[in-house]
Structure formats: structure tokens, C-alpha cells
Design an enzyme around this catalytic site. Structure first.
Site, PDB file in Angstrom:
ATOM      1  N   LYS A 207      43.158  18.281  49.156  1.00  9.22           N
ATOM      2  CA  LYS A 207      42.754  18.126  50.558  1.00  9.22           C
ATOM      3  C   LYS A 207      41.442  18.877  50.856  1.00  9.22           C
ATOM      4  O   LYS A 207      40.898  19.567  50.002  1.00  9.22           O
ATOM      5  CB  LYS A 207      43.877  18.606  51.471  1.00  9.22           C
ATOM      6  CG  LYS A 207      45.118  17.702  51.410  1.00  9.22           C
ATOM      7  CD  LYS A 207      44.796  16.276  51.812  1.00  9.22           C
ATOM      8  CE  LYS A 207      46.004  15.363  51.873  1.00  9.22           C
ATOM      9  NZ  LYS A 207      46.672  15.145  50.588  1.00  9.22           N
TER      10      LYS A 207
HETATM   11  C1  LIG Z   1      48.343  11.168  55.417  1.00  6.77           C
HETATM   12  C2  LIG Z   1      49.177  12.135  54.648  1.00  6.77           C
HETATM   13  N1  LIG Z   1      50.210  12.747  55.252  1.00  6.77           N
HETATM   14  C3  LIG Z   1      50.971  13.638  54.615  1.00  6.77           C
HETATM   15  C4  LIG Z   1      50.753  13.967  53.303  1.00  6.77           C
HETATM   16  C5  LIG Z   1      51.677  14.925  52.621  1.00  6.77           C
HETATM   17  O1  LIG Z   1      51.050  16.142  52.357  1.00  6.77           O
HETATM   18  P1  LIG Z   1      51.764  17.276  51.483  1.00  6.77           P
HETATM   19  O2  LIG Z   1      51.522  16.934  50.045  1.00  6.77           O
HETATM   20  O3  LIG Z   1      51.091  18.549  51.908  1.00  6.77           O
HETATM   21  O4  LIG Z   1      53.206  17.272  51.844  1.00  6.77           O
HETATM   22  C6  LIG Z   1      49.689  13.370  52.626  1.00  6.77           C
HETATM   23  C7  LIG Z   1      49.413  13.719  51.221  1.00  6.77           C
HETATM   24  O5  LIG Z   1      48.548  13.255  50.561  1.00  6.77           O
HETATM   25  C8  LIG Z   1      48.883  12.430  53.308  1.00  6.77           C
HETATM   26  O6  LIG Z   1      47.858  11.800  52.703  1.00  6.77           O
END
Ligand SMILES: Cc1ncc(COP(=O)(O)O)c(C=O)c1O
Length: 379
Positions: free
Chosen positions: A186
Site C-alpha cells: 500500500k
Molecule cells: C480495496 C481494498 N480493501 C481492503 C483490502 C484489505 O486490506 P488488508 O490486506 O490490510 O486487510 C485491500 C487489500 O488489498 C483492498 O485493496
């Protein structure tokens, strides 16, 4: 032509001595779990976003689960969400007993369209989860109005959009709740991690649910007040961010403006050099948007023997360049194929979309390498 230079990954985090020093400080402090560093990180995010409260958690997925629980989503409720997103939000909706209602996205920004969302509202709708695709926020003003008009909880999945804004509204500051991801790829990272921000009452509910339903944090009990006394007021989960992780977050968050500036420069180089290649559609940034550039998403029309998959394979196999795809629509994933929906714009984008490498750790030579490879493929 096979390249002899090292593989250029689609993404790589930028970490330095500042993160190392902050982690070392935490390791030596004797307090490793959610405590003073997590509080510092929460306060930094809270004040910069101008939101009422913030709670640092173990992932954005955890934050989404808590957000939906805090919004009161329960069996029988519907939650409106795009299908062109990561599976985390729909999965969390299902785990609350809710039903995801997939709606269409805008062909220019790839973000959920207000009209489609409003048409999907029924008497069972409890919440809308919007998603700021790639770092370009959706129409925040329109979604705030829809949520207010219909009495719905607005949740921003801002996993891609920390530091982005639209119409002077910062992504993550408009929803009743918003969630961020600090996963390794990210715009800033803690390895794994997330944050839930927003209205004080809802974040406080999320905080309670995210620490087993216990009425005080371990840091408050043992670190500050030297007492073991606690009460469980509601059956909760364990989603807190440890201080070792928050230490990385504090330093990454300080660097975010500089990271975004670098991402913006790379996106600008791609825009200038790739404009006009036949069948290649570059991202459009709307007026009034500060793009977070988590993704540089292009669309590749299947013409001239070039499809998205052929271009991705050539970049990888011939030029040693990684790419990614965002996303396989959720309603096409095995777990969701039972959902009956018709989303032609989503399907069109999903069949053509490719994410080029665009991250601060890329050098100008790396950027030029991607451009040269694409120009050769298009020659
Ligand atoms: C739009 C979106 N929401 C949520 C997530 C989930 O993130 P995490 O891996 O921190 O749980 C991602 C992960 O790539 C994502 O792209």
C-alpha cells in the site's frame, strides 16, 4: 530479447533507518502490544484527517469487519458495494450475516457510481461501502447525500487512498467510518495493519469489539493504572495493532507526502510517454482530485494482437517487469457466483485492466525501463 537485469516487481515497500530506529525503541521499551505507539499513530492520523476518532488494527480487513459490526449490519441486512474491489469488504459483509449488493462503477474513474448505488437502495439496506479505486476518491459529496437521505451508514474503504482528496474533501473524512490498509504493497505500510476512523461513537464501538469486548485496553490497565481488573461488556474479537507495527506506521505516515509526490511524478512520466499508443487507455484524473496513485491502472483494448494478458506476459517474461490486475470482479469469484447481477462496465474494465509498477522505490531508470518495454511491445 531476455533481460539480464534484476526483475522489477510490481510493488516494493520503501523503509528506512527511521522505521528501524522506531521499532528498536519499541522493542527496548518493554511494551510490544497495542499501547503508547499505537495511540501516537492513531492521534497522528486522527488529527491529519480531521476525524473524531481513530483505532489502529491488525489489517484493513479487520477494520472493515469492525466497521460493519459497528454499523449494526446483521442477518437480513443488505450492504451496497462495488464488485470491482478486493474481496475483503464483501467477505466481511457476509461474516456479519449481511448480503453484498454489487453495483456498477464509473467507466472513467472505476469508482462506484452514485446513481447505481441509489437505485440499489431497498428497505433492507443498512450501509454503503464505497471504494476509492487506485487512489482516486469516488464522488464523496454525492455519497454523503445518499447516505443521509436514506438513513444509511456510509463506510469508505480507503485502502488505496490515504493522502487522496476530491473537491477539497479528504478521502476517509466523509464517511461515518473509513478504513485504511497498511499491507506491504500500500501507499504506506506496516507489513500488515489497518486503521478505522470516523464518528466517535462508532469508532468507540469498533474499539470495544476489537479488543474482545473488554471495557479498557491492556495498556490502560497494566501500563498506566497497574490493575488487572476488567469487564467484558460484549462478545468481541481480537484485532488490535501491536506497538511494534505502529512504530513502523508512525514513521511511514510522516513520509507519506513525499511518497505521494514521487508516485505522482512517475504517473506523470507514464502519462506523457504513453499517450497516443493505440488501444492503450491511460488513467483519467478528474478536476478537483488529488490522486493517491496507489495504482497506475491502464486499460488495454484487445487490438493489434495485444490483449491485457499478452502484454502482462511479455512484460514479465521478456522484460522482467511485474504487473498486477485490479480486480477480478468479486461476483465472478467462486464464493460469489451465486449472486445474480449484471455489471457490464465492471466486466469490461476487469477484462482489460493492468496495473503498471508505480511506487517510490522505483528509480528513474526503472521507470524508463517500463516505458521502453511498452513502446517496444507497441512498435
Ligand atoms: C480495496 C481494498 N480493501 C481492503 C483490502 C484489505 O486490506 P488488508 O490486506 O490490510 O486487510 C485491500 C487489500 O488489498 C483492498 O485493496
Amino acid at each position: 530479447m531476455t533481460t539480464s537485469v534484476p526483475f522489477l516487481p510490481w510493488n516494493r515497500p520503501s523503509l528506512g533507518q527511521e522505521e528501524e530506529a522506531e521499532v528498536l525503541d519499541t522493542l527496548r521499551s518493554g511494551w510490544l502490544t497495542h499501547g503508547p505507539k499505537a495511540t501516537r499513530f492513531e492521534e497522528a492520523m486522527r488529527s491529519e484527517l480531521g476525524v473524531e476518532d481513530a483505532f489502529a488494527v491488525s489489517s484493513c480487513t479487520a477494520a472493515l469487519h469492525l466497521a460493519l459490526l459497528a454499523a449494526g449490519v446483521e442477518p437480513g441486512d443488505e450492504v451496497i458495494t462495488p464488485s470491482l474491489t478486493f474481496c475483503a469488504a464483501p467477505n466481511a459483509i457476509v461474516h456479519c450475516g449481511g448480503t453484498p449488493v454489487f453495483t456498477e462503477v464509473d467507466p472513467v474513474t472505476f469508482t462506484i457510481t452514485p446513481n447505481a448505488a441509489e437505485q440499489a437502495v431497498t428497505s433492507r439496506t443498512k450501509a454503503i461501502v464505497v471504494m476509492h479505486y487506485g487512489g482516486q476518491p469516488c464522488d464523496l459529496r454525492a455519497f454523503r447525500k445518499i447516505a443521509d437521505d436514506h438513513g444509511l451508514v456510509l463506510i469508505e474503504d480507503a485502502a488505496h487512498a490515504l493522502h487522496a482528496s476530491r473537491d477539497d474533501l479528504r478521502a476517509g473524512s466523509v464517511g461515518d467510518l473509513a478504513v485504511f490498509s497498511f499491507y506491504a504493497n500500500k501507499v504506506m505500510t506496516t507489513g500488515e495493519g489497518g486503521m478505522i476512523v470516523g464518528r466517535a461513537d462508532l469508532v468507540q464501538t469498533a474499539r470495544l469489539l476489537g479488543r474482545h469486548g473488554i471495557d479498557s485496553s491492556v495498556w490502560q490497565r497494566h501500563g498506566k493504572h497497574r490493575t488487572a481488573e476488567y469487564e467484558v461488556t460484549v462478545p468481541g474479537l481480537k484485532y488490535t495493532m501491536p506497538d511494534i507495527t505502529a512504530a513502523v506506521g508512525i514513521q511511514q505516515f510522516r513520509k507519506l507526502p513525499e511518497f505521494t509526490a514521487r508516485r505522482t511524478l512517475i504517473a506523470g512520466s507514464y502519462d506523457r510517454s504513453l499517450a497516443g499508443l493505440p488501444g492503450l487507455r491511460l488513467p483519467t484524473v478528474l478536476d478537483g482530485v488529488r490522486h493517491g496513485w496507489f495504482l497506475y491502472p491502464v486499460l488495454i483494448e484487445p487490438v493489434g494482437g495485444r490483449t491485457r494478458d499478452i502484454v502482462a506476459a511479455r512484460l514479465r517474461d521478456t522484460y522482467g517487469i511485474g504487473t498486477s490486475v485490479h480486480f477480478k470482479p468479486v461476483h465472478r469469484l467462486a464464493a460469489y457466483r451465486y449472486v445474480d447481477c449484471h455489471l457490464p462496465v465492471t466486466e469490461q474494465i476487469a477484462a482489460r485492466q493492468l496495473s503498471l509498477p508505480c511506487y517510490p522505490a522505483m528509480t528513474s531508470t526503472d521507470v524508463q525501463r517500463v516505458l521502453d518495454a511498452l513502446h517496444t511491445i507497441w512498435a
